[in-house]
Design an enzyme around this catalytic site. Structure first.
Site, PDB file in Angstrom:
ATOM      1  N   ASP A  27      -7.223  13.227  29.566  1.00  0.00           N
ATOM      2  CA  ASP A  27      -8.575  13.304  30.092  1.00  0.00           C
ATOM      3  C   ASP A  27      -8.711  12.206  31.155  1.00  0.00           C
ATOM      4  OD1 ASP A  27     -11.558  13.835  29.818  1.00  0.00           O
ATOM      5  OD2 ASP A  27     -11.464  11.718  29.283  1.00  0.00           O
ATOM      6  N   ASP A  29     -12.206  10.723  32.874  1.00  0.00           N
ATOM      7  CA  ASP A  29     -13.299   9.776  32.729  1.00  0.00           C
ATOM      8  C   ASP A  29     -13.420   9.316  31.275  1.00  0.00           C
ATOM      9  OD1 ASP A  29     -15.460   8.996  34.780  1.00  0.00           O
ATOM     10  OD2 ASP A  29     -16.523   9.117  32.874  1.00  0.00           O
ATOM     11  N   ASP A 250     -11.167  10.711  25.179  1.00  0.00           N
ATOM     12  CA  ASP A 250     -12.181   9.796  24.653  1.00  0.00           C
ATOM     13  C   ASP A 250     -13.252  10.542  23.868  1.00  0.00           C
ATOM     14  OD1 ASP A 250     -13.178  10.828  27.266  1.00  0.00           O
ATOM     15  OD2 ASP A 250     -14.939   9.643  26.724  1.00  0.00           O
TER      16      ASP A 250
HETATM   17  N1  PLP Z   1     -18.904  16.143  34.311  1.00  0.00           N
HETATM   18  C1  PLP Z   1     -19.253  15.298  35.298  1.00  0.00           C
HETATM   19  C2  PLP Z   1     -20.244  15.722  36.326  1.00  0.00           C
HETATM   20  C3  PLP Z   1     -18.685  14.045  35.372  1.00  0.00           C
HETATM   21  O1  PLP Z   1     -19.017  13.207  36.384  1.00  0.00           O
HETATM   22  C4  PLP Z   1     -17.760  13.673  34.373  1.00  0.00           C
HETATM   23  C5  PLP Z   1     -17.153  12.367  34.439  1.00  0.00           C
HETATM   24  O2  PLP Z   1     -17.254  11.641  35.412  1.00  0.00           O
HETATM   25  C6  PLP Z   1     -17.428  14.572  33.365  1.00  0.00           C
HETATM   26  C7  PLP Z   1     -18.009  15.804  33.368  1.00  0.00           C
HETATM   27  C8  PLP Z   1     -16.426  14.257  32.289  1.00  0.00           C
HETATM   28  O3  PLP Z   1     -15.137  14.239  32.790  1.00  0.00           O
HETATM   29  P1  PLP Z   1     -13.867  14.011  31.845  1.00  0.00           P
HETATM   30  O4  PLP Z   1     -13.508  15.346  31.214  1.00  0.00           O
HETATM   31  O5  PLP Z   1     -12.810  13.518  32.775  1.00  0.00           O
HETATM   32  O6  PLP Z   1     -14.249  12.997  30.845  1.00  0.00           O
HETATM   33 CA    CA Z   2     -13.714  11.936  29.085  1.00  0.00          CA
END
Ligand code: PLP
Ligand code: CA
Length: 308
Positions: A27, A29, A250
């Protein structure tokens, strides 16, 4: 079985586990970065896996970036990854629509990344950007509805992603298109929020999807983790052997659920949405599909394991 703290493993156990892996899917973020800031140690670990000969993939539910933009962001932060190794839900949506040979127009409640990825597979998009119809009064909204203002012919899908211009007129249009039972409802992802440093609460795409789903009584087809479509794409298209792959995430309900239902090994990091208290609650409630194989405070705790 209970999740195992990574740090309770011996050096040999860690080494044996890492050497059993062919691929690592992470993943983004909350694991590798928070917003625009890289999580210290994350580049060493992911690049380290690559140096050890493993294939690595970055898999995000974020729909606001095309795969190309995602790979540019990760390269800029120091990750040694290519566009082929970066997968976002804007692209997943395009690949899905292509796989069902979708030929109509899509009404898109999302950003330009979704529009660009859909266009790249030949799909005409309408609706991206602020809605021209600015509603200030309830009576104007009713008027819009009765006149079907701006409703076009030939729309076969409503795609809902993260949209900074989400508005009542957009919701009305989406629901009007979806009154046609042939029109499909697609959600890029259903994350209810995403992690930001500090105390600001950032509502996610799931909040927009819920509005459309509640108003229409439709169940969206979800593209992102932990959907079967994401599993299919990542495992089959990338040719991964799940038994020799690890998913790092996470969030138990998206990343870990994704890895578990794909039969991968899973590692939860505590730098994002799911904290230790939530993990213990899932364990006490016996939510086995949400429990990781291992958990660790941060991906940075694996830096030393890359050296041998
Ligand atoms: N959706 C949006 C608009 C985001 O900005 C983020 C993270 O920045 C996410 C979803 C979640 O992303 P990830 O799957 O990388 O945690
Ligand atoms: Ca994430």
């Amino acid at each position: 079985t209970s999740p195992i703290p990574w740090l309770s493993l011996s050096k040999e156990e860690k080494k044996k586990f890492i050497s059993s892996l062919d691929s690592v899917v992470s993943d983004c973020d909350g694991v590798l970065w928070l917003g625009s800031k890289v999580i210290p140690g994350a580049t060493e670990v992911m690049n380290g896996f690559k140096t050890l000969g493993k294939s690595i993939f970055l898999l995000t539910n974020n729909s606001t970036k095309s795969n190309e933009e995602l790979s540019r962001k990760s390269a800029g932060l120091g990750f040694n990854t290519t566009e082929d190794e970066s997968i976002g839900t804007a692209r997943l949506t395009a690949l899905y629509l292509k796989s069902i040979d979708f030929k109509k127009k899509a009404y898109v409640i999302a950003g330009v990344a979704v529009e660009n990825e859909l266009k790249s597979v030949g799909i005409e998009c309408i609706g991206v950007g602020p809605d021209v119809f600015q509603v200030r009064q309830h009576c104007e909204a009713i008027e819009l509805m009765s006149q079907q203002n701006g409703i076009e012919e030939g729309v076969g899908a409503v795609v809902v992603g993260y949209d900074l211009h989400f508005s009542y007129p957009k919701l009305q249009k989406a629901c009007t298109y979806l009154a046609d039972p042939e029109c499909i409802l697609i959600a890029t992802n259903t994350d209810e929020r995403f992690p930001l440093p500090g105390r600001v609460f950032a509502p996610g795409c799931g909040a927009f999807v819920a509005a459309v789903a509640v108003a229409t009584g439709r169940k969206p087809l979800v593209m992102g983790k932990p959907s079967p479509f994401a599993i299919d794409l990542v495992l089959r298209a990338k040719g991964l052997n799940p038994e020799k792959s690890m998913m790092i995430g996470d969030r138990c309900d998206t990343d870990i659920a994704f890895g578990n239902s794909a039969n991968m090994k899973t590692l939860l990091v505590l730098t994002g949405v799911t904290d230790l208290e939530m993990l213990k609650r899932f364990e006490n409630d016996n939510k086995t599909d949400l429990l990781p194989t291992y958990y660790v405070p941060s991906i940075a705790d694996l830096v030393d394991d890359m050296n041998e």
